[in-house]
Design a protein around this motif. Structure first.
Motif, short mmCIF file in Angstrom:
data_model
loop_
_atom_site.label_atom_id
_atom_site.label_comp_id
_atom_site.label_asym_id
_atom_site.label_seq_id
_atom_site.Cartn_x
_atom_site.Cartn_y
_atom_site.Cartn_z
N CYS A 1 -6.46 4.35 2.70
CA CYS A 1 -7.07 3.02 2.80
C CYS A 1 -7.80 2.92 4.14
CB CYS A 1 -6.01 1.93 2.68
SG CYS A 1 -4.85 1.84 4.06
N ASP B 1 -7.51 -2.71 5.89
CA ASP B 1 -6.57 -3.01 4.82
C ASP B 1 -5.14 -3.20 5.32
OD1 ASP B 1 -8.67 -2.78 2.97
OD2 ASP B 1 -8.27 -0.65 2.67
N LEU C 1 0.83 -1.21 0.00
CA LEU C 1 0.00 0.00 0.00
C LEU C 1 0.86 1.26 0.00
CD1 LEU C 1 -2.72 -1.12 2.56
CD2 LEU C 1 -3.05 -0.76 0.12
#
Length: 60
Positions: free
Chosen positions: A51, A55, A2
């Motif tokens: 996010c 997540d 991410l």
């Protein structure tokens, strides 16, 4: 993953989320369990990565 998608270095994420760089490194290297992180820490990281907190958590 991410963090890379957000085009941030570990240092940049640490600074933006007000989390020690070493903590970010430990989470990514799985030396520290992110599932045990404080909710406030997770919220700050998630905000910078655009996010949800979920997540960031690892499935058990």
């Amino acid at each position: 993953m991410l963090r890379v998608k957000a085009e941030l270095t570990q240092k940049e994420l640490a600074e933006l989320a007000a989390v020690p760089l070493r903590t970010i490194q430990q989470y990514e290297q799985r030396q520290k369990n992110i599932n045990r992180a404080q909710a406030e820490t997770l919220a700050r990281i998630a905000k910078q990565l655009y996010c949800n907190i979920e997540d960031l958590l690892e499935r058990v």
